[in-house]
Design an enzyme around this catalytic site. Sequence first.
Site, PDB file in Angstrom:
ATOM      1  N   ARG A  83      38.101 -34.180  11.756  1.00 19.69           N
ATOM      2  CA  ARG A  83      37.861 -34.740  13.077  1.00 19.69           C
ATOM      3  C   ARG A  83      36.562 -34.161  13.630  1.00 19.69           C
ATOM      4  NH1 ARG A  83      40.351 -38.580  12.382  1.00 19.69           N
ATOM      5  NH2 ARG A  83      42.041 -39.509  13.581  1.00 19.69           N
TER       6      ARG A  83
ATOM      7  N   ASP B 134      31.773 -36.865   7.916  1.00 19.60           N
ATOM      8  CA  ASP B 134      32.174 -38.268   7.942  1.00 19.60           C
ATOM      9  C   ASP B 134      32.788 -38.624   9.290  1.00 19.60           C
ATOM     10  OD1 ASP B 134      32.614 -40.820   6.596  1.00 19.60           O
ATOM     11  OD2 ASP B 134      34.749 -40.323   6.604  1.00 19.60           O
TER      12      ASP B 134
ATOM     13  N   GLU C 226      33.430 -40.064  18.436  1.00 20.83           N
ATOM     14  CA  GLU C 226      34.553 -40.946  18.120  1.00 20.83           C
ATOM     15  C   GLU C 226      35.847 -40.540  18.818  1.00 20.83           C
ATOM     16  OE1 GLU C 226      34.498 -42.360  13.712  1.00 20.83           O
ATOM     17  OE2 GLU C 226      34.028 -40.221  13.715  1.00 20.83           O
TER      18      GLU C 226
ATOM     19  N   HIS D 207      32.278 -42.616   8.889  1.00 26.26           N
ATOM     20  CA  HIS D 207      33.740 -42.620   8.832  1.00 26.26           C
ATOM     21  C   HIS D 207      34.239 -43.489   7.672  1.00 26.26           C
ATOM     22  CE1 HIS D 207      37.239 -41.361  11.549  1.00 26.26           C
ATOM     23  NE2 HIS D 207      37.734 -41.644  10.361  1.00 26.26           N
TER      24      HIS D 207
ATOM     25  N   GLY E 128      36.111 -42.320   5.196  1.00 23.58           N
ATOM     26  CA  GLY E 128      37.204 -41.614   4.527  1.00 23.58           C
ATOM     27  C   GLY E 128      38.194 -42.507   3.815  1.00 23.58           C
ATOM     28  N   SER E 129      38.609 -43.594   4.458  1.00 25.83           N
ATOM     29  CA  SER E 129      39.591 -44.496   3.833  1.00 25.83           C
ATOM     30  C   SER E 129      38.972 -45.835   3.458  1.00 25.83           C
ATOM     31  CB  SER E 129      40.767 -44.729   4.788  1.00 25.83           C
ATOM     32  OG  SER E 129      40.321 -45.373   5.974  1.00 25.83           O
TER      33      SER E 129
END
Length: 340
Positions: free
Chosen positions: A240, A264, A269, A295, A297-298
């Site tokens: 985070r 990332d 955010e 961002h 990550g996924s």
Amino acid sequence: MQSMRPRVVLSSWVHPEVRDRLGAACTVVANDTREALTPDELERRCRDAHGLMAFMPERVDEAFLAACPELRIVACALKGYDNFDADACARRGVWLTIVPDLLTAPTAELTIGLMIALGRNILPGDRLVRGGGFRGWRPVLYGQGIDGSTVGLIGAGSVGKAVARRLAGFRATLLYTDAAPLPPDQEDELRLHRVSQEELLARSDFVVLCLPLLPGTRHLVSRDFLARMQPGAALVNTARGSLVDEEAVADALESGRLAGYAADVFPMEDWALPDRPAEVSARLRASGRTVLTPHLGSAVERVRREIALQAADSILQALRGEVPAGAVNRPASPRGKRLA
């Protein structure tokens, strides 16, 4: 007379399969763009909605819920829900759900990628070649490999353990610090050694953040934290943004204390924080010692599809009057009757 179909708002673009699954039982109000809705537009769409599939750019709080009295469920297509007020949802009879498992593996994978990119100077090397400066091998851009290094994981939850598993082939020494120690058999399996934060910072070539954002972890990475790191170490954050004081990191990079920073995630955010910055630190963006990704990550096609499908299933379960999968709260009196 046929009953009215429940309305479900999708705040971000999703794969067609997700819309189809929800559309079989619901009226779907979709976002066909790749941009986030403004807060005002999201509220307008949700005023008479029964379900909301929410993503990272959204914030759901007491005021939003008051403006959306028909909502039964906010299904978050994510894992970390610090931008969503679970208690406020429960008080108003609204389920709040997350997708707890699917983001772990791709986030850990990206973490390794950022460690390699940062340590091995991949971005400076790319810029050198693209800029026309490459004339063959030269003794330049020597960096820090993972092989034979010491890696310190701050946090040994699901992502921390997944990162450790992916580091198994690098012959690195793996340290971790966590308030809750892992069982000895897990430590042995993952070759993890639990140490104090002080020892971890002093010994690690790479420090990797793998913990949630909580009141007690905001700005964990402070000037004091950075001063206690081994000189020339690298810092990686895929957890985070607000775990880190970005200006303190920029100072450490400019002084040479910190070899590099890869992120990332960014404080801008963290919508629930009223004093969050409006943008990523200009000093970090200008630094040649950073690797910054948006961002990701996924951001794996198959994974993002499955995350949204699981969130869709949670919505359908709640609208049928069932306890939805991934619930992180327990409304005492869920709103309304069965709708789907």
